[in-house]
Design a protein around this motif. Structure first.
Motif, PDB file in Angstrom:
ATOM      1  N   GLY A  67      16.114   4.093  -1.514  1.00 29.59           N
ATOM      2  CA  GLY A  67      16.108   5.474  -1.034  1.00 29.59           C
ATOM      3  C   GLY A  67      16.825   5.612   0.297  1.00 29.59           C
ATOM      4  O   GLY A  67      17.624   6.524   0.493  1.00 29.59           O
ATOM      5  N   TYR A  68      16.572   4.696   1.214  1.00 19.73           N
ATOM      6  CA  TYR A  68      17.221   4.770   2.531  1.00 19.73           C
ATOM      7  C   TYR A  68      18.723   4.517   2.432  1.00 19.73           C
ATOM      8  O   TYR A  68      19.515   5.122   3.144  1.00 19.73           O
TER       9      TYR A  68
ATOM     10  N   TYR B  52      17.849   2.612  -8.071  1.00 19.71           N
ATOM     11  CA  TYR B  52      16.758   1.629  -8.135  1.00 19.71           C
ATOM     12  C   TYR B  52      16.111   1.630  -9.510  1.00 19.71           C
ATOM     13  O   TYR B  52      15.805   2.693 -10.052  1.00 19.71           O
TER      14      TYR B  52
ATOM     15  N   LEU C 244       8.079   6.750  -7.076  1.00 11.68           N
ATOM     16  CA  LEU C 244       7.254   6.877  -5.870  1.00 11.68           C
ATOM     17  C   LEU C 244       7.988   6.543  -4.569  1.00 11.68           C
ATOM     18  O   LEU C 244       8.114   7.384  -3.676  1.00 11.68           O
ATOM     19  N   SER C 245       8.462   5.317  -4.471  1.00  6.81           N
ATOM     20  CA  SER C 245       9.001   4.845  -3.190  1.00  6.81           C
ATOM     21  C   SER C 245      10.346   5.475  -2.889  1.00  6.81           C
ATOM     22  O   SER C 245      10.634   5.824  -1.745  1.00  6.81           O
ATOM     23  N   VAL C 246      11.183   5.605  -3.924  1.00 10.42           N
ATOM     24  CA  VAL C 246      12.493   6.218  -3.695  1.00 10.42           C
ATOM     25  C   VAL C 246      12.295   7.653  -3.196  1.00 10.42           C
ATOM     26  O   VAL C 246      12.911   8.081  -2.220  1.00 10.42           O
TER      27      VAL C 246
ATOM     28  N   LEU D  74       0.847  -1.191   0.000  1.00  4.21           N
ATOM     29  CA  LEU D  74       0.000   0.000   0.000  1.00  4.21           C
ATOM     30  C   LEU D  74       0.888   1.248   0.000  1.00  4.21           C
ATOM     31  O   LEU D  74       0.726   2.145  -0.827  1.00  4.21           O
ATOM     32  N   ASP D  75       1.851   1.263   0.924  1.00  8.45           N
ATOM     33  CA  ASP D  75       2.723   2.446   1.028  1.00  8.45           C
ATOM     34  C   ASP D  75       4.017   2.236   0.231  1.00  8.45           C
ATOM     35  O   ASP D  75       5.105   2.214   0.776  1.00  8.45           O
TER      36      ASP D  75
ATOM     37  N   SER E 106       0.693   5.044 -11.610  1.00  9.18           N
ATOM     38  CA  SER E 106       1.157   3.759 -11.089  1.00  9.18           C
ATOM     39  C   SER E 106       1.609   2.974 -12.317  1.00  9.18           C
ATOM     40  O   SER E 106       0.985   2.009 -12.745  1.00  9.18           O
TER      41      SER E 106
ATOM     42  N   SER F 132       9.733   8.898  -1.668  1.00 10.92           N
ATOM     43  CA  SER F 132       9.169   8.876  -0.324  1.00 10.92           C
ATOM     44  C   SER F 132      10.274   8.692   0.711  1.00 10.92           C
ATOM     45  O   SER F 132      10.337   9.393   1.722  1.00 10.92           O
ATOM     46  N   ALA F 133      11.176   7.737   0.428  1.00  9.98           N
ATOM     47  CA  ALA F 133      12.277   7.500   1.375  1.00  9.98           C
ATOM     48  C   ALA F 133      13.205   8.705   1.443  1.00  9.98           C
ATOM     49  O   ALA F 133      13.700   9.063   2.506  1.00  9.98           O
TER      50      ALA F 133
ATOM     51  N   PHE G  54       8.272  12.115   2.832  1.00 12.42           N
ATOM     52  CA  PHE G  54       6.834  12.293   2.582  1.00 12.42           C
ATOM     53  C   PHE G  54       6.163  10.917   2.468  1.00 12.42           C
ATOM     54  O   PHE G  54       6.745   9.980   1.936  1.00 12.42           O
ATOM     55  N   ALA G  55       4.930  10.839   2.946  1.00 12.12           N
ATOM     56  CA  ALA G  55       4.190   9.578   2.865  1.00 12.12           C
ATOM     57  C   ALA G  55       3.924   9.228   1.406  1.00 12.12           C
ATOM     58  O   ALA G  55       3.919  10.109   0.538  1.00 12.12           O
ATOM     59  N   CYS G  56       3.706   7.950   1.128  1.00 13.20           N
ATOM     60  CA  CYS G  56       3.337   7.586  -0.241  1.00 13.20           C
ATOM     61  C   CYS G  56       2.320   6.466  -0.263  1.00 13.20           C
ATOM     62  O   CYS G  56       2.215   5.679   0.672  1.00 13.20           O
ATOM     63  N   LEU G  57       1.554   6.432  -1.349  1.00 15.55           N
ATOM     64  CA  LEU G  57       0.533   5.410  -1.553  1.00 15.55           C
ATOM     65  C   LEU G  57       0.591   4.958  -2.996  1.00 15.55           C
ATOM     66  O   LEU G  57       0.761   5.764  -3.906  1.00 15.55           O
ATOM     67  N   ASP G  58       0.384   3.652  -3.199  1.00 17.08           N
ATOM     68  CA  ASP G  58       0.355   3.118  -4.558  1.00 17.08           C
ATOM     69  C   ASP G  58      -1.048   2.568  -4.854  1.00 17.08           C
ATOM     70  O   ASP G  58      -1.859   2.396  -3.948  1.00 17.08           O
TER      71      ASP G  58
ATOM     72  N   LEU H 140       6.247   4.124 -10.758  1.00 18.71           N
ATOM     73  CA  LEU H 140       6.623   3.158  -9.727  1.00 18.71           C
ATOM     74  C   LEU H 140       8.118   3.208  -9.406  1.00 18.71           C
ATOM     75  O   LEU H 140       8.531   2.811  -8.327  1.00 18.71           O
ATOM     76  N   ASP H 141       8.936   3.689 -10.347  1.00 18.15           N
ATOM     77  CA  ASP H 141      10.362   3.835 -10.048  1.00 18.15           C
ATOM     78  C   ASP H 141      10.633   5.090  -9.235  1.00 18.15           C
ATOM     79  O   ASP H 141      11.688   5.224  -8.624  1.00 18.15           O
TER      80      ASP H 141
ATOM     81  N   VAL I 203       7.084   4.250 -15.076  1.00 21.29           N
ATOM     82  CA  VAL I 203       7.804   5.461 -14.678  1.00 21.29           C
ATOM     83  C   VAL I 203       7.493   5.807 -13.214  1.00 21.29           C
ATOM     84  O   VAL I 203       8.392   5.941 -12.378  1.00 21.29           O
TER      85      VAL I 203
ATOM     86  N   GLY J 275      12.119   0.052  -3.703  1.00 16.56           N
ATOM     87  CA  GLY J 275      12.352   1.481  -3.917  1.00 16.56           C
ATOM     88  C   GLY J 275      12.645   2.206  -2.608  1.00 16.56           C
ATOM     89  O   GLY J 275      13.546   3.051  -2.529  1.00 16.56           O
ATOM     90  N   LEU J 276      11.913   1.856  -1.567  1.00 12.48           N
ATOM     91  CA  LEU J 276      12.128   2.496  -0.266  1.00 12.48           C
ATOM     92  C   LEU J 276      13.526   2.185   0.261  1.00 12.48           C
ATOM     93  O   LEU J 276      14.254   3.067   0.715  1.00 12.48           O
TER      94      LEU J 276
ATOM     95  N   PRO K 145       3.119   5.265   8.139  1.00 16.25           N
ATOM     96  CA  PRO K 145       2.936   6.460   7.327  1.00 16.25           C
ATOM     97  C   PRO K 145       1.540   6.651   6.728  1.00 16.25           C
ATOM     98  O   PRO K 145       1.259   7.733   6.258  1.00 16.25           O
TER      99      PRO K 145
END
Ligand code: FAD
Lengths: 254, 329
Positions: free
Chosen positions: A134-135, A140, B104-106, A124-125, B96, B108-109, B113-117, B101-102, B99, A130-131, A214
């Motif tokens: 990023g950390y 990625y 969003l999460s990076v 969901l989040d 989603s 956010s980290a 900032f929060a993220c949602l998919d 999806l590559d 593009v 990817g997260l 989050p």
């Protein structure tokens, strides 16, 4: 070449999924766990790389669901080492928390590539891959369907709609979100799995606790059943006749 | 903090993508309802063919560089991260997609900032922004309150209607000044790989017999072929069937496959995950057959039946032949 593969267990959609009494979470007792499909592909791609370039493959899973069986299966398929990461919490972590825990364990370890499934059905989040990138400050690429190792870099194919793909060069170390391995994930015969399980070494390692929450879920609900399609009923033969009659009346094939 | 809504514009082979246009429409509605602006973030090597499609934006933040011709996650991500940290908006929308999806999460980290998919709905209720996301292959919907100052949201293509007409005004275009010390991208674009040619083009076939994992095994595929033949159409499939190598990539329908709009889409043993629906929900007539009465495909279909496809397919073929359905050729 050292490859880490991150896998997780998710609900088998063949079984029903229920929402718990809070109305905000899945009832975990209703779940039968299976390995997330794209994680299975990530493991397969890692094993192909191992066969092609003598890579060393280690598989990591957080202690949720029925992790041990999944890790034993990875060993039976050819992984060199499997590690269960102790999360120290009852409820499954958000992906942000999971990625933090993976980061605390992988940080400083000499991995060239970290592979994981591009997305799991319960994400969901965002996605763990990817997260984590990023950390850890690593590059990625997701939706990857092919990985080749060339002189300390990876050449990957990334999928786009309409059958297009892009070939990208990625400096290592890097995190890749695998969409599909170059061949369907291999199958382990049950006898072999049983044999491995007798002697399997599943190492355990503690993660730094992470309690990020989050997203605030207001409610969970199922799509309204019966909304949408007009349902045809009867025996299979009757259904076949009704469908063909429908096509005929609507002159679909003319 | 502003009530602005940003949309990360996507383009492929020079053209802005449909999903960007849909998202701009929805984003504009939300931004205006809360007194904010709709800002389109356009990273490109040449904006001339793209800016006109973004007329619904109030402001276009433009970063023009040769390396933005093709998407690469780090070059795009680094620039967007810098822009976001400079002036965080209320909401950042992206597709989603391959593009989005590559990014969003990076992002956010990197930003915190929060993220949602997998978002398929965005609502404003009593000044609270709510996102509805589909998980478990479309079997559960989750409603999330966007309570953080800034949230990044990846929207499933096809979730919002593309605005029928473009506003007549011209958005302001502002060049995005990128920091001089943006790290060099560790990801480089080598080449575009074209779809394999030589197979039937399923986007042009009016009758599609689509098979999913419910077809059970490769041995049953010829049954689908015979049915397609009897109806005068072609066989296509969901992702798992392609990943198993049972049919070529050219036959895949969905997010990473083809988008089709045939006269008939016969979905046999397909659950109807959002990634699949994305590629076929605009078909003129959708008939779905599945053993699970709760399969999400029934939500997108016009007609449905709960039965075993392996048993049903030969019966359909026989019935179609009996009624002489196939177009006389
Ligand atoms: C980034 C990304 C991109 C993706 N792109 C695509 C894409 O382009 N296209 C795509 O299709 N998917 C795509 N997917 C995968 C998608 O999420 C689903 O996993 C996939 O669509 C499921 O395919 P399926 O319906 O055939 O299989 P399942 O979800 O396993 O469903 C099988 C269905 O068959 C039914 N069934 C079983 N046996 C029978 C029987 N005998 N008779 C009748 N019914 C039966 C079951 O009830 C079930 O509903 C993508 C996923 C990701 C993460």
């Amino acid at each position: 070449m050292n490859i880490a593969v991150l896998t997780k267990q998710v609900a088998d959609l063949v079984e029903g999924i229920e929402i718990d009494a809070s109305g905000r979470a899945v009832d975990r007792d209703s779940i039968r766990y299976i390995l997330s499909e794209s994680d299975d592909h990530a493991l397969e791609e890692a094993l192909l790389l191992k066969e092609r370039s003598q890579a060393h493959v280690e598989v990591f899973s957080l202690e949720t669901g029925e992790v041990r069986d999944g890790l034993c299966t990875a060993l039976a398929k050819g992984a060199d080492r499997v590690v269960m990461i102790l999360a120290g919490q009852e409820t499954p972590p958000s992906n942000h928390a999971a990625a933090r825990m993976f980061a605390s364990v992988l940080k400083g370890l000499p991995f060239d590539l970290i592979l994981t499934g591009v997305r799991a059905i319960d994400d969901l989040d965002g996605s763990v891959g990817g997260l984590l990138a990023g950390y850890l400050g690593l590059p990625y690429v997701g939706l990857v369907r092919k990985v080749e190792l060339v002189d300390g870099a990876a050449t990957v194919e990334k999928e786009y709609p309409g059958g297009f793909a892009a070939e990208l060069g990625v400096k290592l170390p890097a995190v890749l979100g695998i969409q599909a391995a170059e061949q369907p994930p291999r199958y382990v015969p049950v006898t072999r799995l049983r044999q491995v399980m007798k002697t399997a070494q599943v190492e355990e390692q503690e993660a730094e606790p992470a309690s990020e929450e989050p997203v605030s879920v207001e409610r969970m609900y199922k799509p309204e059943e019966g909304a949408g399609a007009a349902m045809l009923s009867g025996s299979a033969e009757e259904i076949a006749r009704q469908i063909v009659n429908l096509l005929s009346e609507r002159r679909v094939t003319r | 903090m502003s009530n602005d809504v940003w949309v990360v514009a996507e383009h492929a082979r020079g053209q802005l993508s449909e999903s960007t246009l849909e998202t701009v429409g929805k984003g504009r509605e939300l931004a205006h309802a809360t007194g904010g602006k709709l800002v389109a973030l356009l990273l490109t090597d040449d904006e001339r063919n793209q800016i006109n499609s973004l007329a619904a934006a109030d402001l276009i933040l433009l970063a023009r560089r040769p390396e933005f011709r093709e998407f690469t996650p780090e070059a795009y991500g680094g620039a967007i991260e810098a822009a976001l940290k400079e002036a965080p908006p209320r909401l950042v929308l992206m597709g989603s997609t391959s593009v989005g999806l590559d990014l969003l999460s990076v992002l956010s980290a990197r930003t915190g900032f929060a993220c949602l998919d997998s978002c398929t709905r965005l609502d404003l209720r009593a000044s609270q922004l709510l996102a509805t996301c589909q998980i478990y292959g479309g079997k559960l919907f989750v409603e999330v309150a966007l309570s953080s100052a800034t949230t990044l949201v990846a929207v499933v293509p096809g979730s919002f209607a593309k605005p029928a007409d473009q506003p007549s005004g011209r958005p302001e275009v502002r060049e995005l000044t990128l920091p001089a010390d943006l790290p060099v991208s560790r990801i480089t674009f080598h080449r575009l790989i074209e779809p394999p040619s030589g197979d039937v083009d399923i986007t042009k076939v009016p009758i599609l017999v689509a098979v999913g994992r419910g077809i059970q095994n490769a041995d049953n595929l010829p049954l689908a072929g015979e049915l397609a033949e009897a109806l005068g159409g072609a066989v296509c499939a969901s992702r798992p069937v392609i990943d198993q190598g049972w049919l070529p990539l050219t036959r895949q329908v969905g997010k990473s496959g083809m988008t089709v709009k045939p006269k008939l889409y016969l979905a046999l043993g397909i659950s109807g995950a959002p990634e699949h629906l994305e590629g076929m929900k605009q078909s003129e007539l959708i008939v779905a057959v599945n053993t699970d009465p709760k399969a999400p495909i029934f939500g997108a279909a016009h007609y449905g039946a709960v039965t075993d496809v392996v048993e049903l397919i030969p019966m359909l073929t026989e019935e179609a032949r009996k009624q002489g359905l196939k177009k006389a050729s």
